[in-house]
Design a protein around this motif. Sequence first.
Motif, short mmCIF file in Angstrom:
data_model
loop_
_atom_site.label_atom_id
_atom_site.label_comp_id
_atom_site.label_asym_id
_atom_site.label_seq_id
_atom_site.Cartn_x
_atom_site.Cartn_y
_atom_site.Cartn_z
N THR A 106 34.39 31.39 46.49
CA THR A 106 35.17 30.58 45.55
C THR A 106 34.23 29.75 44.70
OG1 THR A 106 35.38 28.76 47.12
CG2 THR A 106 37.09 30.46 47.18
N THR A 139 34.40 26.01 42.05
CA THR A 139 35.11 24.94 41.35
C THR A 139 34.07 24.07 40.66
OG1 THR A 139 36.71 24.91 43.18
CG2 THR A 139 36.85 23.13 41.55
N ASP A 172 37.31 24.42 35.78
CA ASP A 172 37.34 25.85 36.08
C ASP A 172 37.52 26.06 37.58
OD1 ASP A 172 36.20 27.15 33.38
OD2 ASP A 172 35.02 25.35 33.84
N GLY A 173 38.39 27.00 37.92
CA GLY A 173 38.56 27.41 39.31
C GLY A 173 38.37 28.91 39.43
N TRP A 174 37.57 29.35 40.41
CA TRP A 174 37.22 30.76 40.55
C TRP A 174 37.45 31.25 41.98
CZ3 TRP A 174 34.07 33.56 36.73
CH2 TRP A 174 33.74 32.78 35.61
N ILE A 175 37.64 32.55 42.08
CA ILE A 175 37.53 33.23 43.36
C ILE A 175 37.17 34.68 43.06
CG2 ILE A 175 39.99 33.81 43.50
CD1 ILE A 175 39.72 33.53 46.58
N TRP A 188 39.90 33.77 37.41
CA TRP A 188 39.56 32.46 36.85
C TRP A 188 40.84 31.74 36.48
CZ3 TRP A 188 41.25 30.69 32.18
CH2 TRP A 188 40.74 29.45 31.74
N GLY A 210 39.01 25.96 43.78
CA GLY A 210 39.38 27.30 43.34
C GLY A 210 40.23 28.04 44.34
N THR A 211 40.08 27.71 45.63
CA THR A 211 40.88 28.35 46.67
C THR A 211 42.36 28.10 46.44
OG1 THR A 211 39.08 27.72 48.14
CG2 THR A 211 41.02 28.71 49.15
N ALA A 262 43.00 29.48 42.11
CA ALA A 262 42.81 30.91 41.83
C ALA A 262 43.13 31.77 43.04
CB ALA A 262 41.37 31.16 41.38
#
Length: 644
Positions: free
Chosen positions: A579, A581, A587-590, A602, A616-617, A620
């Motif tokens: 993940t 952040t 921005d939040g990712w995984i 994203w 992000g958890t 995303a």
Amino acid sequence: MAKRKHYRKIYSIFGKKRGGGAFWKLGLFFVLFLFFGFSFLFVYYAKDLPRPEKFAERRIIQSSRIYDRTGNILLYEIYGPESRDYVSLELMPDYLKKAVLIAEDRNFYDHFGIDFQAISRSILLNIRAGQLVFGGSTIPQQLIRNTFLTRERTLGRKIREIVLALEIDRRYSKEQILEWYLNQIPMGGNAYGVEAASQKYFGKSVSEISLEEAATLAALIQAPSYLSPHGPNKERLLARKNNILDGMVQENKITKEEREKAKNKEITFRRIGQPIRSPHFVMKIKNYLFQKYDEETLKKGGLKIYTTLDWQLQQLAETAVQKGVERNKMFLAHNAALVSINPKNGQVLALVGSADWFGSPYPLNCQPGKNCLFEPYPNVAIRERQPGSAFKPFVYAAAFKKGYTDTDVVIDEETNFGTLANPYIPRNFDGLFRGEVTLRQALAQSLNIPSIKVLRDFAGLKESIELSKEMGITTLTKPPLFYGLPLVLGGGETKLLEMVSTYGVFATEGLKVKPVFILKIEDQKGNIIEESKRAPKRVLEREVCRLINDILSDDEARSPVFGRRSLMYFENYQVAVKTGTTDNFRDGWIIGYTPWNVTGVWVGNNDNSPMRREPGTVLAGPIWRTFMTEILKKYPVESFNKPR
């Protein structure tokens, strides 16, 4: 007395005294006069006509079409004045051919190009039906008129039409003429031919249409603009369709039961406008095509572009993103993007560039490009955004490449990585310190302070950047000191598409394949003019990748931060996940992967506005989880190789 002389004179001309031959000579003279007169007219009007064999020589204008990987789903069409996709007669349903012949030329297989009986018969049939149902021109005549001549109503044009219709019928088989006709006939707007019409009105190939849809296409031929299903005369179109079905029963082409079923079935017409599926993916393909091929070729050359897109996965991705964004609005996150790739060959299986391409161009009263939390058209999957902790695996890979292992230890404690005058004292996401931690624990739990130490003391800033570039990241173009130690926390901007592709290097144990969007391109004749043949290139050692895969799929190692059996965990599947952040929650990712799939998500806002303080958890993760849950069912179970 005078009358008798008059009769005698007439009798002397036509009667027995002259053998009756003068009458027949006069009649023969009249017939010959008509014959030579019409012959002269035929020669006069035919002298400048194009040769019939030009049908076989000419290049038919066809639009270029972009398909999914199967070639069954039309994603988009590139066309000029005419939208046409040539299909062979064998691919057309038999009931479509029969419906067209009933509507346009019942004696097609019996006449020699023109049908004098059809002209008189059509008048009676139209009177009986109470509307224009059947026409008098034969299919060869219509083919000539639509190909070589104009629609002017003059004797000269009609003679030209008849001359060429006779020649076409003499030179070519009935099947060939019918195939040309069904691919040439105007069907409304810029749609020419039954394939383009089927796609326009029903959203599917002509090979897939039903009996009632076939009869509807046949009904359109007579007056496609007037009878358009999107116009005020839709009911007339449907009535004509039913009359054609009646005619098919009369000619024993279908049964009464088939007719009644076709009459009662409701027809769903596709909405007006150029249809487009997976728009962000298609626009990327379209941009590539216009860079490589000239506009004339794309609009008239009839290219068939078979892409890598898996339409089933694309639909799952679009649904997951749209539902996820609706949920995320409570966290002040209004947009999302998703990319899914097969890492073994680089093929992009699904790409969603924003939550809703068809949404309002200027939502939330924003100005384009300014203060917009969400814009439909920009493809965020190829925009530069900060990846947060999703960048960490590259740094750890650089450390492992130098010989460090997952059992090496760093100290998780408050640390000033700057100076007294200019301090840089980062925190872990939860604000806690853990003391001694292994590199496995540090990466699995995404601990910030240990990761910065790994970058500074083990991997090296320059080496980490160079490795990320070798693996596929293209956006880190500034000198290493520009990014500094915050690089490991996502201080350098990347693109979702590149991040997903680069994670594919881990999935393939060190083999890099650049993203592939097109499988092959065929010309109008079916010749392959372009085909994807990218060979993988080794950019990282197997053992380094195996170690990264083992850590990122270790549910036990990440559980102190993420909990056991979190949304990153799948029963009976080994999935590696990371993940990300950004510090300011913009921005939040995984990104998660198996040996055969890498999918990244994203979330954020287009204008870079911060979201609610969630990792992000949370933001995303649900989108990614929804998508992965479905696609895991699609592929066989395959686990990563264990590191030595």
